[in-house]
Design a protein around this motif. Structure first.
Motif, PDB file in Angstrom:
ATOM      1  N   THR A  96      -4.031  11.000  -1.110  1.00  0.00           N
ATOM      2  CA  THR A  96      -4.208  10.263  -2.361  1.00  0.00           C
ATOM      3  C   THR A  96      -4.012  11.163  -3.581  1.00  0.00           C
ATOM      4  O   THR A  96      -4.206  12.377  -3.497  1.00  0.00           O
ATOM      5  CB  THR A  96      -5.617   9.625  -2.421  1.00  0.00           C
ATOM      6  OG1 THR A  96      -5.707   8.850  -3.612  1.00  0.00           O
ATOM      7  CG2 THR A  96      -6.712  10.685  -2.439  1.00  0.00           C
TER       8      THR A  96
ATOM      9  N   CYS B 197      -5.892  10.695  -6.239  1.00  0.00           N
ATOM     10  CA  CYS B 197      -7.150  10.599  -6.998  1.00  0.00           C
ATOM     11  C   CYS B 197      -7.447  11.954  -7.641  1.00  0.00           C
ATOM     12  O   CYS B 197      -7.494  12.977  -6.962  1.00  0.00           O
ATOM     13  CB  CYS B 197      -8.289  10.214  -6.054  1.00  0.00           C
ATOM     14  SG  CYS B 197      -9.906  10.318  -6.839  1.00  0.00           S
TER      15      CYS B 197
ATOM     16  N   TYR C 120     -10.116  13.223  -8.726  1.00  0.00           N
ATOM     17  CA  TYR C 120     -11.360  13.878  -8.283  1.00  0.00           C
ATOM     18  C   TYR C 120     -11.188  14.506  -6.898  1.00  0.00           C
ATOM     19  O   TYR C 120     -11.866  15.474  -6.571  1.00  0.00           O
ATOM     20  CB  TYR C 120     -12.508  12.860  -8.295  1.00  0.00           C
ATOM     21  CG  TYR C 120     -12.693  12.258  -9.677  1.00  0.00           C
ATOM     22  CD1 TYR C 120     -13.417  12.920 -10.653  1.00  0.00           C
ATOM     23  CD2 TYR C 120     -12.088  11.049 -10.005  1.00  0.00           C
ATOM     24  CE1 TYR C 120     -13.558  12.389 -11.925  1.00  0.00           C
ATOM     25  CE2 TYR C 120     -12.222  10.506 -11.273  1.00  0.00           C
ATOM     26  CZ  TYR C 120     -12.953  11.183 -12.230  1.00  0.00           C
ATOM     27  OH  TYR C 120     -13.072  10.652 -13.487  1.00  0.00           O
ATOM     28  N   PHE C 121     -10.290  13.953  -6.116  1.00  0.00           N
ATOM     29  CA  PHE C 121      -9.984  14.547  -4.810  1.00  0.00           C
ATOM     30  C   PHE C 121      -9.378  15.941  -5.013  1.00  0.00           C
ATOM     31  O   PHE C 121      -9.658  16.878  -4.257  1.00  0.00           O
ATOM     32  CB  PHE C 121      -9.003  13.626  -4.067  1.00  0.00           C
ATOM     33  CG  PHE C 121      -8.518  14.152  -2.749  1.00  0.00           C
ATOM     34  CD1 PHE C 121      -9.382  14.281  -1.673  1.00  0.00           C
ATOM     35  CD2 PHE C 121      -7.183  14.501  -2.568  1.00  0.00           C
ATOM     36  CE1 PHE C 121      -8.934  14.763  -0.448  1.00  0.00           C
ATOM     37  CE2 PHE C 121      -6.725  14.970  -1.354  1.00  0.00           C
ATOM     38  CZ  PHE C 121      -7.600  15.105  -0.288  1.00  0.00           C
TER      39      PHE C 121
ATOM     40  N   PRO D  75     -17.645  15.599  -7.215  1.00  0.00           N
ATOM     41  CA  PRO D  75     -17.949  15.012  -5.905  1.00  0.00           C
ATOM     42  C   PRO D  75     -16.801  14.152  -5.397  1.00  0.00           C
ATOM     43  O   PRO D  75     -16.117  13.498  -6.192  1.00  0.00           O
ATOM     44  CB  PRO D  75     -19.189  14.140  -6.173  1.00  0.00           C
ATOM     45  CG  PRO D  75     -19.224  13.907  -7.643  1.00  0.00           C
ATOM     46  CD  PRO D  75     -18.485  15.048  -8.290  1.00  0.00           C
ATOM     47  N   CYS D  76     -16.600  14.165  -4.107  1.00  0.00           N
ATOM     48  CA  CYS D  76     -15.537  13.336  -3.509  1.00  0.00           C
ATOM     49  C   CYS D  76     -15.833  13.173  -2.026  1.00  0.00           C
ATOM     50  O   CYS D  76     -15.830  14.151  -1.279  1.00  0.00           O
ATOM     51  CB  CYS D  76     -14.171  13.991  -3.718  1.00  0.00           C
ATOM     52  SG  CYS D  76     -12.874  13.177  -2.773  1.00  0.00           S
TER      53      CYS D  76
ATOM     54  N   GLY E  46     -16.518  10.644  -7.470  1.00  0.00           N
ATOM     55  CA  GLY E  46     -16.390  10.869  -8.912  1.00  0.00           C
ATOM     56  C   GLY E  46     -15.685   9.726  -9.625  1.00  0.00           C
ATOM     57  O   GLY E  46     -15.876   9.501 -10.815  1.00  0.00           O
ATOM     58  N   ALA E  47     -14.883   8.980  -8.880  1.00  0.00           N
ATOM     59  CA  ALA E  47     -14.052   7.951  -9.522  1.00  0.00           C
ATOM     60  C   ALA E  47     -14.814   6.661  -9.812  1.00  0.00           C
ATOM     61  O   ALA E  47     -14.486   5.948 -10.751  1.00  0.00           O
ATOM     62  CB  ALA E  47     -12.857   7.637  -8.616  1.00  0.00           C
TER      63      ALA E  47
ATOM     64  N   HIS F  53      -7.029   3.636  -9.535  1.00  0.00           N
ATOM     65  CA  HIS F  53      -7.730   3.414  -8.265  1.00  0.00           C
ATOM     66  C   HIS F  53      -7.590   1.984  -7.730  1.00  0.00           C
ATOM     67  O   HIS F  53      -6.967   1.125  -8.333  1.00  0.00           O
ATOM     68  CB  HIS F  53      -9.191   3.847  -8.415  1.00  0.00           C
ATOM     69  CG  HIS F  53      -9.323   5.333  -8.503  1.00  0.00           C
ATOM     70  ND1 HIS F  53      -9.019   6.026  -9.652  1.00  0.00           N
ATOM     71  CD2 HIS F  53      -9.645   6.257  -7.573  1.00  0.00           C
ATOM     72  CE1 HIS F  53      -9.174   7.322  -9.432  1.00  0.00           C
ATOM     73  NE2 HIS F  53      -9.550   7.496  -8.169  1.00  0.00           N
TER      74      HIS F  53
ATOM     75  N   ARG G 289     -18.763   5.835  -0.436  1.00  0.00           N
ATOM     76  CA  ARG G 289     -17.752   4.974  -1.054  1.00  0.00           C
ATOM     77  C   ARG G 289     -16.507   5.766  -1.444  1.00  0.00           C
ATOM     78  O   ARG G 289     -16.573   6.960  -1.766  1.00  0.00           O
ATOM     79  CB  ARG G 289     -18.334   4.284  -2.284  1.00  0.00           C
ATOM     80  CG  ARG G 289     -19.441   3.329  -1.882  1.00  0.00           C
ATOM     81  CD  ARG G 289     -19.698   2.312  -2.920  1.00  0.00           C
ATOM     82  NE  ARG G 289     -18.623   1.314  -2.921  1.00  0.00           N
ATOM     83  CZ  ARG G 289     -18.599   0.274  -3.740  1.00  0.00           C
ATOM     84  NH1 ARG G 289     -19.553   0.115  -4.615  1.00  0.00           N
ATOM     85  NH2 ARG G 289     -17.620  -0.588  -3.678  1.00  0.00           N
ATOM     86  N   CYS G 290     -15.391   5.086  -1.424  1.00  0.00           N
ATOM     87  CA  CYS G 290     -14.120   5.684  -1.838  1.00  0.00           C
ATOM     88  C   CYS G 290     -13.240   4.547  -2.344  1.00  0.00           C
ATOM     89  O   CYS G 290     -13.102   3.523  -1.672  1.00  0.00           O
ATOM     90  CB  CYS G 290     -13.456   6.391  -0.656  1.00  0.00           C
ATOM     91  SG  CYS G 290     -11.788   6.994  -1.032  1.00  0.00           S
ATOM     92  N   ILE G 291     -12.668   4.725  -3.538  1.00  0.00           N
ATOM     93  CA  ILE G 291     -11.794   3.683  -4.088  1.00  0.00           C
ATOM     94  C   ILE G 291     -10.385   4.247  -4.323  1.00  0.00           C
ATOM     95  O   ILE G 291      -9.661   3.817  -5.215  1.00  0.00           O
ATOM     96  CB  ILE G 291     -12.380   3.060  -5.378  1.00  0.00           C
ATOM     97  CG1 ILE G 291     -12.649   4.143  -6.441  1.00  0.00           C
ATOM     98  CG2 ILE G 291     -13.639   2.275  -5.073  1.00  0.00           C
ATOM     99  CD1 ILE G 291     -12.998   3.563  -7.814  1.00  0.00           C
ATOM    100  N   ALA G 292     -10.016   5.216  -3.493  1.00  0.00           N
ATOM    101  CA  ALA G 292      -8.689   5.841  -3.634  1.00  0.00           C
ATOM    102  C   ALA G 292      -7.584   4.881  -3.194  1.00  0.00           C
ATOM    103  O   ALA G 292      -7.815   3.967  -2.402  1.00  0.00           O
ATOM    104  CB  ALA G 292      -8.636   7.103  -2.775  1.00  0.00           C
TER     105      ALA G 292
END
Ligand SMILES: Cc1cc2nc3c(=O)[nH]c(=O)nc-3n(C[C@H](O)[C@H](O)[C@H](O)COP(=O)(O)OP(=O)(O)OC[C@H]3O[C@@H](n4cnc5c(N)ncnc54)[C@H](O)[C@@H]3O)c2cc1C
Ligand code: SF4
Length: 336
Positions: free
Chosen positions: A117, A119, A121-122, A128-129, A139-140, A148, A161-164
């Protein structure tokens, strides 16, 4: 930079064996994603297994009337291959909408499937990720989440959670075409339908795909029907080149005497994997051109979409892009 060793095997079995016997080793192909991630200290491979000498660099007809794209064929060679241009123009269009000419000359088909991804923040190890460091947070979610996901993000526990989004253009076309991924691993060979290759984040956001440890992508099989007559790829992005999709739409239609006989729609930039919904596609079958209700189909494809603030605009943007892509594929409006 962490230190790592380098090995360049000459055949698939040795390459697969290397990963099976060296924990922390990774395959490297064009290096256009992996090296960036290593420089940012996001990927920390301790051994690079360079697969560029493997015999996976051809494009060949399959017995089923389709085409087999070697994992090491570059994105540029694929997009400009005569059989891809004529039989799978949707795929050519999608590839050429991605990256830059220089990157497409280096990037391979296998590497494109497995790119990670974009992202922010990644990439930023100070934030944080959950994908980079499980359990650290995302972080997103409450950050700058313009690029995202709006679909397929719910369901995972809050602490994971992850919205990548998956950033590929090529994979969106492969999803619309119903491609199959061929892999070889420590347990032998197998095939994975593209719909099952990439994952939604679920409770394991660090896993992008269903590949098992040490498995090597060897080829991508395209089925016989490439929708050469009615297709389009629309990519909407912040810059007209050298930018990832905010939203992209790949459409393939089969139209017989003004009636839609088959329809495929895949979305990019909106989820952790290329997004398809067979129920929405089925709504088109039997409808006539120009009376087909494309708006209802867009509504169905985007059912359940959720915005997180900066990316909420994507819901309306995706709706409009789907309608426009269907109109273009059906030749109700010209390609630009
Ligand atoms: C500035 C920039 C802009 C870009 N824009 C776009 C864009 O708009 N659209 C788009 O689609 N892409 C875009 N890309 C991404 C680019 O397409 C990918 O980086 C590229 O496709 C990766 O291929 P590679 O061969 O270089 O992979 P590598 O960097 O070598 O590898 C990537 C990952 O895949 C794994 N891998 C590679 N080959 C195999 C294999 N055969 N089997 C198993 N694992 C394998 C590696 O271990 C690594 O984890 C962009 C990249 C950059 C740097
Ligand atoms: S969206 Fe996913 S990749 Fe991005 S910060 Fe959140 S957990 Fe990490």
């Amino acid at each position: 930079m962490n230190s790592f060793s380098y090995f360049r095997p000459g055949d698939v079995d040795t390459a697969v064996g290397e990963l099976a016997t060296h924990e922390g080793a990774k395959f490297i192909a064009g290096g256009t994603n992996l090296l960036d991630l290593m420089k940012e200290n996001v990927e920390r491979a301790n051994r690079l297994v360079d697969i560029n000498r493997l015999a996976l660099n051809t494009i060949e007809d399959t017995d089923e009337g389709g085409l087999r794209l070697g994992a090491l064929v570059t994105n540029a060679e694929t997009a400009y291959h005569e059989k891809v241009e004529t039989r799978y123009p949707l795929l050519s269009q999608a590839i050429l909408a991605g990256a830059s000419a220089q990157l497409r000359n280096m990037a391979t088909n296998g590497g494109n499937l497995l790119q990670r991804t974009r992202c922010y923040y990644f990439y930023d190890t100070q934030t944080p990720c959950n994908k980079r460091e499980p359990g650290s947070g995302c972080g997103a979610l409450n950050g700058f989440n313009r690029i995202h996901a709006i679909l397929g993000t719910s369901g995972q526990p809050a602490e994971l959670r992850c919205i990548a989004t998956h950033p590929s253009d090529l994979c969106v076309a492969l999803a619309a075409l119903d491609a199959t991924i061929r892999v070889t691993g420590p347990l032998g060979e197998r095939t994975i339908p593209i719909a099952d290759f990439h994952r939604l984040p679920g409770d394991e956001p660090w896993r992008d795909t269903t590949l098992q440890p040490g498995e090597l992508v060897t080829a991508i099989d395209l089925p016989a029907n490439g929708f050469p007559d009615y297709h389009t790829y629309i990519k909407i992005r912040d810059r007209q080149s050298y930018a990832f999709a905010l939203v992209s739409v790949a459409v393939g239609l089969e139209i017989q005497e003004d009636r839609i006989a088959d329809a495929r729609i895949a979305l990019g930039g909106v989820a952790h994997k290329p997004w398809r919904k067979p129920e929405a596609e089925a709504m088109l079958v039997g409808q006539t051109i120009p009376d087909a209700d494309f708006r209802a189909v867009a509504q169905a494809l985007l059912a359940g979409a959720v915005g997180y603030g900066h990316n909420t605009f994507k819901i309306e943007l995706a709706h409009r892009a789907i309608v426009r892509a269907l109109q273009r594929a059906a030749k109700l409006e010209p390609e630009v």
